[in-house]
Design an enzyme around this catalytic site. Structure first.
Site, PDB file in Angstrom:
ATOM      1  N   ASN A 156       0.792  -1.241   0.000  1.00 64.32           N
ATOM      2  CA  ASN A 156       0.000   0.000   0.000  1.00 64.32           C
ATOM      3  C   ASN A 156       0.822   1.287   0.000  1.00 64.32           C
ATOM      4  O   ASN A 156       0.332   2.327  -0.422  1.00 64.32           O
ATOM      5  CB  ASN A 156      -1.026  -0.006   1.128  1.00 64.32           C
ATOM      6  CG  ASN A 156      -0.395  -0.111   2.486  1.00 64.32           C
ATOM      7  OD1 ASN A 156       0.565  -0.852   2.665  1.00 64.32           O
ATOM      8  ND2 ASN A 156      -0.897   0.616   3.448  1.00 64.32           N
ATOM      9  N   GLU A 252       5.068  -4.076  12.146  1.00 63.69           N
ATOM     10  CA  GLU A 252       4.164  -2.939  11.875  1.00 63.69           C
ATOM     11  C   GLU A 252       2.955  -3.526  11.159  1.00 63.69           C
ATOM     12  O   GLU A 252       3.019  -3.808   9.965  1.00 63.69           O
ATOM     13  CB  GLU A 252       4.868  -1.911  10.982  1.00 63.69           C
ATOM     14  CG  GLU A 252       6.097  -1.285  11.604  1.00 63.69           C
ATOM     15  CD  GLU A 252       5.759  -0.284  12.686  1.00 63.69           C
ATOM     16  OE1 GLU A 252       4.694   0.343  12.612  1.00 63.69           O
ATOM     17  OE2 GLU A 252       6.564  -0.145  13.625  1.00 63.69           O
ATOM     18  N   CYS A 286      -2.906   1.494   6.736  1.00 61.85           N
ATOM     19  CA  CYS A 286      -2.919   0.893   8.076  1.00 61.85           C
ATOM     20  C   CYS A 286      -3.521   1.816   9.117  1.00 61.85           C
ATOM     21  O   CYS A 286      -4.094   1.353  10.101  1.00 61.85           O
ATOM     22  CB  CYS A 286      -1.512   0.484   8.483  1.00 61.85           C
ATOM     23  SG  CYS A 286      -0.349   1.847   8.448  1.00 61.85           S
TER      24      CYS A 286
HETATM   25  P1  NAD Z   1       0.694  -9.061   3.606  1.00 66.30           P
HETATM   26  O1  NAD Z   1       0.830  -9.448   5.028  1.00 66.30           O
HETATM   27  O2  NAD Z   1      -0.166  -9.876   2.717  1.00 66.30           O
HETATM   28  O3  NAD Z   1       2.127  -9.012   2.893  1.00 66.30           O
HETATM   29  C1  NAD Z   1       3.166  -8.216   3.407  1.00 66.30           C
HETATM   30  C2  NAD Z   1       4.489  -8.746   2.875  1.00 66.30           C
HETATM   31  O4  NAD Z   1       4.716 -10.050   3.425  1.00 66.30           O
HETATM   32  C3  NAD Z   1       4.566  -8.899   1.368  1.00 66.30           C
HETATM   33  O5  NAD Z   1       5.846  -8.507   0.921  1.00 66.30           O
HETATM   34  C4  NAD Z   1       4.378 -10.389   1.174  1.00 66.30           C
HETATM   35  O6  NAD Z   1       4.943 -10.862  -0.027  1.00 66.30           O
HETATM   36  C5  NAD Z   1       5.128 -10.929   2.378  1.00 66.30           C
HETATM   37  N1  NAD Z   1       4.808 -12.300   2.761  1.00 66.30           N
HETATM   38  C6  NAD Z   1       3.676 -12.989   2.555  1.00 66.30           C
HETATM   39  N2  NAD Z   1       3.786 -14.243   3.072  1.00 66.30           N
HETATM   40  C7  NAD Z   1       5.016 -14.334   3.612  1.00 66.30           C
HETATM   41  C8  NAD Z   1       5.732 -15.351   4.307  1.00 66.30           C
HETATM   42  N3  NAD Z   1       5.197 -16.541   4.535  1.00 66.30           N
HETATM   43  N4  NAD Z   1       6.976 -15.084   4.745  1.00 66.30           N
HETATM   44  C9  NAD Z   1       7.546 -13.881   4.529  1.00 66.30           C
HETATM   45  N5  NAD Z   1       6.913 -12.873   3.868  1.00 66.30           N
HETATM   46  C10 NAD Z   1       5.671 -13.094   3.432  1.00 66.30           C
HETATM   47  O7  NAD Z   1       0.216  -7.528   3.616  1.00 66.30           O
HETATM   48  P2  NAD Z   1      -0.250  -6.612   2.399  1.00 66.30           P
HETATM   49  O8  NAD Z   1      -1.574  -7.084   1.906  1.00 66.30           O
HETATM   50  O9  NAD Z   1       0.857  -6.435   1.416  1.00 66.30           O
HETATM   51  O10 NAD Z   1      -0.403  -5.225   3.174  1.00 66.30           O
HETATM   52  C11 NAD Z   1      -1.532  -4.884   3.875  1.00 66.30           C
HETATM   53  C12 NAD Z   1      -1.356  -4.998   5.356  1.00 66.30           C
HETATM   54  O11 NAD Z   1      -0.218  -4.249   5.787  1.00 66.30           O
HETATM   55  C13 NAD Z   1      -2.514  -4.413   6.115  1.00 66.30           C
HETATM   56  O12 NAD Z   1      -2.873  -5.229   7.180  1.00 66.30           O
HETATM   57  C14 NAD Z   1      -1.965  -3.081   6.607  1.00 66.30           C
HETATM   58  O13 NAD Z   1      -2.647  -2.553   7.730  1.00 66.30           O
HETATM   59  C15 NAD Z   1      -0.564  -3.439   6.904  1.00 66.30           C
HETATM   60  N6  NAD Z   1       0.287  -2.229   6.968  1.00 66.30           N
HETATM   61  C16 NAD Z   1       0.802  -1.847   8.169  1.00 66.30           C
HETATM   62  C17 NAD Z   1       1.567  -0.685   8.248  1.00 66.30           C
HETATM   63  C18 NAD Z   1       2.159  -0.208   9.537  1.00 66.30           C
HETATM   64  O14 NAD Z   1       3.111   0.577   9.480  1.00 66.30           O
HETATM   65  N7  NAD Z   1       1.655  -0.601  10.686  1.00 66.30           N
HETATM   66  C19 NAD Z   1       1.797   0.063   7.102  1.00 66.30           C
HETATM   67  C20 NAD Z   1       1.239  -0.380   5.902  1.00 66.30           C
HETATM   68  C21 NAD Z   1       0.499  -1.538   5.843  1.00 66.30           C
END
Ligand code: NAD
Length: 477
Positions: A156, A252, A286
């Protein structure tokens, strides 16, 4: 120098590397193919980690003035090619060009703050004579780099959240491997290009593209990795935390942020701020506003204005300067949001506006009459949907606001300083905005959550605290 989007290659230890196996990068607006990136294998990941291990010593030997210079040069590069960076974000992701430009500005800021913070990584002298028998000892501690960092980032904010990992890592003398989101790798690769141009020594940074589910385990479980810095969803974060083993983790994660509007709130300001907070980046944010608790006395004027303002939102082509909101990251995600809303409607929710889908686009949607126990009120919707709740007391609003497994940021609108302070004390979140929505962040402030929203804080200085270890030194005289 002409910039090229080396989107088809990944950046491994300072070299641009190709592969026969690729992943399509598509524009979610029309599903058109933008380019492909290499689909790294487990072996590629092991090779990248080996380079990173060699990069640890190289990074640690970089004098602070060199780290500062590299970070400032990379910031200048992003600034110079800001249009290309913004267009890349607005092509591979959900953001409109206006939103993408804002992210590029923030990325430049993150890199420049990192350059500044590099000179402020200090230690202290230790008064050893506090212990009888230790009068003839002097010493100090200083901060040394933790070593190899694994950074995993979401779709995002495909540029600035990557900068939030690389900037502090380089400032603190660490080597780092970034695994960007599978759907949005191009902004991260462009950022690697900025560091390449800035003269970052080889092996200090790698940006490896591939499927998280396939190559993620190798990275997070490897003993050479000393910190896993993850930004993403709660489920992925929890799975990684279970596997990571004996290493630091920084998480995060998501949220379903609450905003409280009291009877003495400035309604116009509260409406404008919460509408923007709910629909920024199509609600895939987020700290986006998901739940608004409005005092009975102002519920009607607030709701009328909120719906009116929402209906003025222009959804459409991301690259059009007049567009306020683009598509979700995929049609699949838009269908999921549609299903959640339909489930809430079946359970008795009332639709005030929106509630329809066109491919990956979902209209800005406002719901009311939702039970605080409904899935849509308790989980993270991560889409353009906001729920309005009527409350009669501040205590009731605080109870509902806390009644979830998340706690990233929250907002409260009031002119009453007692009520503001009371709320600050009681809300279970990592940050509170008074007279603003939850959707506020600058890159130098501590940012992170409690409960299911994560562990630790980012915001350059705070990320650095997680990326260094104190080393104690004592001289016996
Ligand atoms: P996601 O958890 O689906 O993926 C995040 C990352 O993890 C991606 O790079 C993905 O390829 C990787 N990933 C997936 N499976 C994995 C595994 N088994 N091992 C290692 N890496 C793996 O999240 P998303 O859909 O890309 O992002 C949305 C989420 O991120 C929402 O929940 C949002 O709230 C959160 N977010 C949090 C913050 C914060 O700073 N707190 C900021 C932005 C987004």
């Amino acid at each position: 120098m002409m910039i090229t989007t080396k989107g088809k290659k990944m950046y491994i230890g300072g070299k641009w590397v190709d592969k026969d196996e690729t992943i399509d990068v598509r524009d979610p607006q029309d599903n058109s193919l933008i380019t492909t990136v290499p689909s790294a294998s487990k072996e590629d990941m092991l090779n990248t980690i080996k380079m990173g291990e060699e990069g640890v010593a190289i990074a640690a030997k970089m004098p602070v003035h060199e780290r500062i210079s590299v970070l400032n040069k990379s910031a200048n590069y992003v600034e110079k090619y800001a249009d290309l960076f913004a267009n890349t974000i607005a092509s591979e992701g959900s953001k409109t060009i206006k939103e993408a430009r804002g992210e590029v500005t923030r990325c430049i800021e993150t890199l420049r703050i990192s350059a500044e913070e590099a000179r402020r990584i200090n230690g202290e002298t230790i008064p050893f004579d506090q212990m009888p028998g230790s009068e003839n000892r002097v010493g100090y501690y200083y901060q040394f780099p933790i070593g190899l960092i694994a950074a995993i980032t979401p779709f995002n904010d495909p540029l600035n959240l990557v900068a939030h990992k690389i900037g502090p890592a380089i400032a603190s003398g660490n080597a780092i491997i970034v695994k960007p989101a599978t759907m949005t790798p191009l902004s991260a690769l462009l950022l690697a290009e900025a560091f390449d141009y800035a003269g970052l020594p080889n092996k200090v940074l790698s940006v490896i593209t591939g499927k998280g589910s396939e190559i993620g385990d190798v990275l997070v479980t490897h003993p050479a990795v000393r910190l896993v810095s993850f930004t993403g969803g709660l489920d992925t974060g929890e799975a990684i935390a279970k596997k990571a083993g004996l290493k630091k983790i920084s998480m995060e994660l998501g949220s379903n942020s609450p905003v409280i509007v009291l009877r003495d709130a400035q309604i116009e300001e509260a409406v404008n701020s919460t509408v923007s907070g709910a629909f920024w980046a199509v609600g895939q944010n987020c700290l986006g506003v998901q739940r608004i608790f409005i005092h009975d006395d102002v519920y009607e004027p607030f709701t009328n204005k909120f719906v009116q303002r929402t209906e003025q939102y222009k959804t459409g082509n991301k690259k059009d300067e007049r567009t306020d909101m683009g598509p979700l990251i995929s049609e699949r995600e838009a269908i999921r949001v549609e299903e959640w809303v339909n489930e809430a409607l079946e359970e008795g929710a009332e639709l005030l506006t929106g509630g329809y889908r066109d491919g990956a686009f979902y209209a800005p949607t406002v719901l009311t009459n939702v039970s605080p126990n409904a899935k849509i009120a308790k989980e993270e919707i991560f889409g353009p949907v906001v729920i309005l709740f009527k409350v009669t007391t501040l205590d009731e609003a605080i109870e509902y606001a806390n009644h979830v497994n998340y706690g990233l940021q929250a907002g409260i609108f009031t002119q009453n300083i007692q009520q503001a302070f009371s709320t600050i004390g009681q809300l279970e979140v990592g940050g509170i905005l008074v007279n603003d929505s939850s959707d506020y962040r600058i890159d130098g402030m501590p940012f992170g959550g409690v409960k299911g929203s994560g562990i630790g804080r980012e915001g350059v200085k705070f990320s650095i605290q997680n990326m260094v270890e104190p080393k104690m030194v004592q001289f016996k005289l």
